[in-house]
Motif scaffolding. Structure first.
Motif, PDB file in Angstrom:
ATOM      1  N   ILE A  30       0.915  -1.115   0.007  1.00 22.59           N
ATOM      2  CA  ILE A  30       0.029   0.030   0.092  1.00 22.59           C
ATOM      3  C   ILE A  30       0.866   1.129   0.055  1.00 22.59           C
ATOM      4  CG2 ILE A  30      -1.679   1.521   1.363  1.00 22.59           C
ATOM      5  CD1 ILE A  30      -2.746  -1.466   2.466  1.00 22.59           C
ATOM      6  N   GLU A  31       0.555   2.155  -1.140  1.00 25.30           N
ATOM      7  CA  GLU A  31       1.493   3.496  -1.239  1.00 25.30           C
ATOM      8  C   GLU A  31       0.576   4.246  -1.351  1.00 25.30           C
ATOM      9  OE1 GLU A  31       5.068   2.938  -3.823  1.00 25.30           O
ATOM     10  OE2 GLU A  31       3.688   1.109  -4.324  1.00 25.30           O
ATOM     11  N   GLY A  32       0.157   4.989  -0.067  1.00 28.61           N
ATOM     12  CA  GLY A  32      -0.753   6.082  -0.006  1.00 28.61           C
ATOM     13  C   GLY A  32      -0.487   7.558   0.326  1.00 28.61           C
ATOM     14  N   THR A  33      -0.895   8.399  -0.160  1.00 30.35           N
ATOM     15  CA  THR A  33      -0.360   9.967   0.256  1.00 30.35           C
ATOM     16  C   THR A  33      -1.586  10.844   0.089  1.00 30.35           C
ATOM     17  OG1 THR A  33       0.201  10.534  -2.070  1.00 30.35           O
ATOM     18  CG2 THR A  33       2.153   9.593  -0.668  1.00 30.35           C
ATOM     19  N   ILE A  34      -1.521  11.930   1.081  1.00 28.41           N
ATOM     20  CA  ILE A  34      -2.442  12.929   1.041  1.00 28.41           C
ATOM     21  C   ILE A  34      -1.733  14.034   1.333  1.00 28.41           C
ATOM     22  CG2 ILE A  34      -3.551  12.341   3.285  1.00 28.41           C
ATOM     23  CD1 ILE A  34      -6.168  13.291   2.130  1.00 28.41           C
ATOM     24  N   GLU A  35      -1.967  15.194   0.499  1.00 30.42           N
ATOM     25  CA  GLU A  35      -1.149  16.567   0.968  1.00 30.42           C
ATOM     26  C   GLU A  35      -2.303  17.539   1.337  1.00 30.42           C
ATOM     27  OE1 GLU A  35       2.429  17.470  -1.171  1.00 30.42           O
ATOM     28  OE2 GLU A  35       2.127  15.910  -2.078  1.00 30.42           O
ATOM     29  N   ASN A  36      -2.101  18.927   1.812  1.00 35.57           N
ATOM     30  CA  ASN A  36      -2.946  19.967   1.983  1.00 35.57           C
ATOM     31  C   ASN A  36      -3.359  20.309   0.504  1.00 35.57           C
ATOM     32  OD1 ASN A  36       0.026  20.375   2.195  1.00 35.57           O
ATOM     33  ND2 ASN A  36      -0.601  22.663   1.441  1.00 35.57           N
ATOM     34  N   GLY A  37      -4.447  20.474   0.028  1.00 32.05           N
ATOM     35  CA  GLY A  37      -5.002  20.959  -1.106  1.00 32.05           C
ATOM     36  C   GLY A  37      -5.066  19.912  -2.295  1.00 32.05           C
ATOM     37  N   GLU A  38      -4.512  18.876  -1.907  1.00 30.31           N
ATOM     38  CA  GLU A  38      -4.560  17.385  -2.845  1.00 30.31           C
ATOM     39  C   GLU A  38      -5.434  16.313  -2.523  1.00 30.31           C
ATOM     40  OE1 GLU A  38      -2.908  17.825  -5.778  1.00 30.31           O
ATOM     41  OE2 GLU A  38      -2.034  19.956  -5.346  1.00 30.31           O
ATOM     42  N   PRO A  39      -5.853  15.671  -3.720  1.00 31.88           N
ATOM     43  CA  PRO A  39      -6.735  14.400  -3.375  1.00 31.88           C
ATOM     44  C   PRO A  39      -5.934  13.394  -2.658  1.00 31.88           C
ATOM     45  CG  PRO A  39      -6.111  14.545  -5.553  1.00 31.88           C
ATOM     46  CD  PRO A  39      -5.624  15.790  -4.946  1.00 31.88           C
ATOM     47  N   ALA A  40      -6.575  12.439  -2.112  1.00 29.94           N
ATOM     48  CA  ALA A  40      -5.759  11.126  -1.689  1.00 29.94           C
ATOM     49  C   ALA A  40      -5.465  10.210  -2.819  1.00 29.94           C
ATOM     50  CB  ALA A  40      -6.692  10.398  -0.608  1.00 29.94           C
ATOM     51  N   ILE A  41      -4.389   9.863  -2.762  1.00 25.01           N
ATOM     52  CA  ILE A  41      -3.722   8.884  -3.936  1.00 25.01           C
ATOM     53  C   ILE A  41      -3.236   7.510  -3.163  1.00 25.01           C
ATOM     54  CG2 ILE A  41      -2.084   8.449  -5.935  1.00 25.01           C
ATOM     55  CD1 ILE A  41      -2.446  11.573  -6.171  1.00 25.01           C
ATOM     56  N   VAL A  42      -3.779   6.600  -3.457  1.00 28.29           N
ATOM     57  CA  VAL A  42      -3.446   5.210  -3.155  1.00 28.29           C
ATOM     58  C   VAL A  42      -2.966   4.083  -4.232  1.00 28.29           C
ATOM     59  CG1 VAL A  42      -4.031   3.456  -1.687  1.00 28.29           C
ATOM     60  CG2 VAL A  42      -4.796   5.650  -1.052  1.00 28.29           C
ATOM     61  N   THR A  83     -11.851   6.122  -6.136  1.00 28.04           N
ATOM     62  CA  THR A  83     -11.954   5.435  -7.322  1.00 28.04           C
ATOM     63  C   THR A  83     -10.757   5.197  -8.231  1.00 28.04           C
ATOM     64  OG1 THR A  83     -14.120   6.538  -7.621  1.00 28.04           O
ATOM     65  CG2 THR A  83     -13.191   5.659  -9.874  1.00 28.04           C
ATOM     66  N   PHE A  84     -10.596   4.054  -8.705  1.00 28.19           N
ATOM     67  CA  PHE A  84      -9.542   3.760  -9.465  1.00 28.19           C
ATOM     68  C   PHE A  84      -9.564   4.346 -10.800  1.00 28.19           C
ATOM     69  CE2 PHE A  84      -6.994   0.502 -12.196  1.00 28.19           C
ATOM     70  CZ  PHE A  84      -5.922   0.773 -11.575  1.00 28.19           C
ATOM     71  N   GLN A  85      -8.578   4.964 -11.241  1.00 23.60           N
ATOM     72  CA  GLN A  85      -8.756   5.855 -12.543  1.00 23.60           C
ATOM     73  C   GLN A  85      -7.274   6.128 -12.961  1.00 23.60           C
ATOM     74  OE1 GLN A  85     -10.540   9.188 -10.615  1.00 23.60           O
ATOM     75  NE2 GLN A  85      -8.684  10.387 -11.052  1.00 23.60           N
ATOM     76  N   TYR A  86      -7.202   6.541 -13.992  1.00 22.48           N
ATOM     77  CA  TYR A  86      -5.864   7.161 -14.640  1.00 22.48           C
ATOM     78  C   TYR A  86      -5.452   8.252 -13.637  1.00 22.48           C
ATOM     79  CZ  TYR A  86      -2.686  10.058 -17.343  1.00 22.48           C
ATOM     80  OH  TYR A  86      -1.365  10.802 -17.953  1.00 22.48           O
ATOM     81  N   CYS A  87      -4.013   8.271 -13.295  1.00 18.51           N
ATOM     82  CA  CYS A  87      -3.539   9.357 -12.348  1.00 18.51           C
ATOM     83  C   CYS A  87      -2.155   9.608 -12.768  1.00 18.51           C
ATOM     84  CB  CYS A  87      -3.743   8.936 -11.072  1.00 18.51           C
ATOM     85  SG  CYS A  87      -3.001   9.893  -9.731  1.00 18.51           S
ATOM     86  N   PRO A  88      -1.795  10.777 -13.273  1.00 12.70           N
ATOM     87  CA  PRO A  88      -0.271  10.987 -13.648  1.00 12.70           C
ATOM     88  C   PRO A  88       0.366  11.107 -12.613  1.00 12.70           C
ATOM     89  CG  PRO A  88      -1.672  13.137 -14.033  1.00 12.70           C
ATOM     90  CD  PRO A  88      -2.607  11.824 -13.716  1.00 12.70           C
ATOM     91  N   ASP A  89       0.204  11.243 -11.437  1.00 11.20           N
ATOM     92  CA  ASP A  89       0.899  11.361 -10.125  1.00 11.20           C
ATOM     93  C   ASP A  89       1.259  10.154  -9.598  1.00 11.20           C
ATOM     94  OD1 ASP A  89       1.068  14.188 -10.204  1.00 11.20           O
ATOM     95  OD2 ASP A  89      -0.790  14.352  -9.205  1.00 11.20           O
ATOM     96  N   ALA A  90       0.924   8.948 -10.309  1.00 11.90           N
ATOM     97  CA  ALA A  90       0.904   7.694  -9.791  1.00 11.90           C
ATOM     98  C   ALA A  90       2.265   7.059 -10.459  1.00 11.90           C
ATOM     99  CB  ALA A  90      -0.280   6.645  -9.885  1.00 11.90           C
TER     100      ALA A  90
END
Length: 306
Positions: A30-42, A83-90
């Protein structure tokens, strides 16, 4: 004569040994991050044996996990199923992402992952943000006056009333390439024990550039994209972050293993995780971040943008 006899004796005593390695048991990563002003990305994946042959197709089809239930809830009452989706930050361009829930300073976030009959949980906190005082391109050595290669130095003033945990990441944009992902620096995280309440002069370099998509690059382009220093024409974005203790501990131990893990003369170091569950690796990390840009023009001289 004795040396020859000894060599023959030792050779005669050799016994072949067959070692049966236990069957590899994959773990959920599990590689998950959340930052101020940004969505959660897991990003979820399955660990693979050390000697596996790795390709992009193999990672997407056999390693990435796409059918989990991933939920993030906050200490102020927000909750969303990702939601599982395209994410350029992953790393592999796809991840579980929140749409409405965004990170806020001084807020805690709980991650819940349900996969293959198991439930995994973790909690992280986004502290308050801070900004560095200044940043500039600097000669890598006092004995060298380089116009073609420099590191970055910055000044930050630490709050004496807090225990703070810092990290810095970089993105470079230049005529030849632009970093898609944030690149780590060394150390990946550090505390303020040695400079509590002081103004700290700190040098940063690029570290840990992914080579996953570099197989088709020429040798020159490969060297350019994996360099640790900076060149004329670079625009560099510096992400300065504060984190909680568990995120710091994961990044510190993970960074140590990334540096020393390829050394065959050292023992593997433990990498600490804040995730609760069976057979799981990784971490759920919250960051309070600000971004600063500095520019080194192609012409003589350089300047900073604050």
């Amino acid at each position: 004569m004795m040396a020859v006899f000894g060599a023959l004796f030792m050779g005669a005593c050799e016994t072949p040994i067959d070692v049966e390695l236990p069957e590899y048991q994959p773990k959920l990563v599990i590689e998950g991050t959340i930052e101020n002003g940004e969505p959660a990305i897991v990003f979820l994946s399955k660990s693979i044996p050390y000697f596996s042959e790795i390709s992009l197709d193999y990672l997407l089809n056999n390693v990435a996990v796409t059918d989990a239930e991933v939920t993030v809830s906050s200490s102020d009452g927000e909750s969303e199923r990702l939601t599982f989706q395209y994410c350029p930050d992953a790393p592999l361009y796809f991840a579980f992402v929140s749409h409405n829930l965004k990170g806020k300073p001084n807020t805690s976030y709980t991650l819940t992952v349900k996969y293959d009959g198991q439930t995994y949980t973790a909690e992280t906190t986004i502290p308050h943000t801070f900004a560095i005082d200044s940043a500039w391109f600097d000669n890598p050595s006092e004995y060298v006056n380089s116009d073609t290669m420099r590191t970055i130095r910055l000044l930050l003033t630490d709050n004496p009333d807090e225990v703070n945990y810092y990290s810095f990441k970089l993105k470079v944009a230049c005529p030849k390439f632009s970093d898609r992902l944030w690149i780590s620096t060394l150390p990946m995280a550090f505390d303020d024990k040695t400079f509590n309440g002081c103004t700290f002069n700190y040098e940063i370099e690029r570290f840990g550039v992914s080579t996953l998509f570099m197989a088709a690059l020429s040798d020159e382009d490969y060297r350019e994209q994996t360099r640790i220093s900076f060149r004329p024409g670079d625009t560099v974005y510096i992400k300065s972050s504060l984190m909680d203790y568990n995120t710091y501990r994961f990044m510190l131990t993970g960074g140590n293993e990334a540096v020393m893990g390829s050394n065959p003369f050292t023992n593997p170091a433990p990498v600490f995780s804040n995730i609760q569950g069976k057979d799981v690796l990784g971490a759920w990390c919250g960051f309070a971040s600000t971004v600063k840009r500095i520019v080194w023009p192609d012409t003589v001289g350089y300047y900073t943008d604050r």
